[in-house]
Scaffold this active site. Structure first.
Site, PDB file in Angstrom:
ATOM      1  CG  ASP A  48      28.973  21.531  15.330  1.00  9.30           C
ATOM      2  OD1 ASP A  48      28.368  22.577  15.599  1.00  9.30           O
ATOM      3  OD2 ASP A  48      29.892  21.069  16.022  1.00  9.30           O
ATOM      4  CE1 TYR A  53      35.537  21.172  17.340  1.00  7.74           C
ATOM      5  CE2 TYR A  53      33.954  20.850  15.584  1.00  7.74           C
ATOM      6  CZ  TYR A  53      34.248  20.908  16.918  1.00  7.74           C
ATOM      7  OH  TYR A  53      33.254  20.679  17.836  1.00  7.74           O
ATOM      8  CE  LYS A  78      30.591  23.910  18.176  1.00 10.48           C
ATOM      9  NZ  LYS A  78      31.333  23.019  17.256  1.00 10.48           N
ATOM     10  CG  HIS A 111      34.307  25.678  21.056  1.00 13.49           C
ATOM     11  ND1 HIS A 111      35.136  25.328  20.034  1.00 13.49           N
ATOM     12  CD2 HIS A 111      33.734  24.519  21.480  1.00 13.49           C
ATOM     13  CE1 HIS A 111      35.076  24.017  19.840  1.00 13.49           C
ATOM     14  NE2 HIS A 111      34.232  23.503  20.706  1.00 13.49           N
TER      15      HIS A 111
END
Ligand code: A2P
Length: 281
Positions: A48, A53, A78, A111
């Site tokens: 994930d 990120y 996302k 997201h």
């Protein structure tokens, strides 16, 4: 496809994901890449990630370095809030493919709904287009409430495959899970361990751990699996990666489940991130 010893969970579009995956929030850089390689070698087959990120490159490299066939791994990313406009959303998927170096992603999620921006329906139509172009296999959402998903379905006719939300024993998300289940949407859990020691040191959790012979993290992750969600625990520690994955092979009794369920709080959010007002850039 499935992770060794981890059952698959069917998605509503004919694909599947393992019943537990690996979270990569904060797992970055060269060390992060090695952490993800270790997770894959330790048996995780669902990764994930997210544009936000800043580790999509390392995720892609880890997939290649692991030596595991690409089609046995599910890679998620996302869409960030600043890219909800149609062309920006398509561009975001293409950039994720470029950064990961993969020819497709398995799952792409919006997201956050960012309701004050009110562009998530436009973003959703773009993700449906990305799916029909073969850039991503499955599409879904994250942090969406029933009112947001109702609009997606009403205005596009496309039902998300997944809704990934904050979920742990302090925040069992009963209403949202009921909604997701009724619509054939798989609920994934972020921060499934609560991200800090508050949850794992809770006496109710350590009591169940003590009497079952499992660790607090295993007990929490197993509870999440037994209520029908897919937890995405993160750990930079290989031995904890193994410990967490083995939650797929245990069983909690009805009494254990009830003791953990009693931890639910009126507002159990640990980080104050309420999708009604939270804005993700
Ligand atoms: P570490 O990465 O040093 O192993 P969440 O997935 O809810 O965001 O929680 C992640 C946090 O929980 C990380 O700080 C991680 O530490 C820690 N953690 C992960 N697995 C375990 C475990 N089995 N026991 C204790 N702490 C854990």
């Amino acid at each position: 496809m499935t992770a060794p010893g981890v059952p698959p969970v069917a998605l509503n579009d004919g694909t599947d994901i393992p019943a537990i995956g690996f979270g990569t929030y904060g797992v970055k850089g060269d060390r992060g890449r090695e952490t993800i390689v270790a997770a894959l070698r330790n048996g995780y087959r669902l990764l994930d990630s997210a544009v936000g990120y800043e580790n999509e490159e390392q995720v892609g490299e880890a997939v290649r370095r692991s030596g595991i066939p690409r089609d046995e791994i599910r890679v998620t990313s996302k869409l960030p809030g600043r890219h909800h406009r149609h062309d920006l959303a398509i561009g975001s998927v293409e950039s994720s493919l470029r950064r990961t170096g993969l020819d497709h992603l398995d799952l792409y999620l919006i997201h956050w709904p960012n309701p004050s921006q009110d562009l998530y329906v436009e973003a959703w139509a773009a993700l449906a287009e990305a799916r029909s172009r073969g850039l991503v296999r499955s599409i879904g959402v994250s942090n969406f409430l029933p009112e947001h998903i109702d609009r997606l379905i009403r205005e596009t006719g496309v039902v998300p495959a997944v809704n990934q939300i904050e979920l742990h024993p302090y925040l069992p998300q009963t209403e949202q899970r009921t909604y997701d289940d009724a619509h054939g949407i798989v609920t994934e859990a972020w921060s499934p361990l609560g991200r800090d020691r508050r949850l794992l040191d809770d006496p109710a959790i350590t009591a169940v751990a003590g009497r079952t012979g499992h660790t607090p993290a295993q007990v929490v992750l197993r509870w999440e699996m037994q209520i029908g969600t897919v937890p995405l625990p993160k750990s930079s520690t290989p031995s904890r990666q193994v410990e967490n994955l083995s939650a797929a092979q245990m069983e909690l009794s009805a009494e254990d489940m009830a003791d953990i369920a009693a931890l639910a709080r009126a507002d159990g959010r640990l980080w104050g991130q309420d999708p009604r007002v939270y804005e993700e850039s």
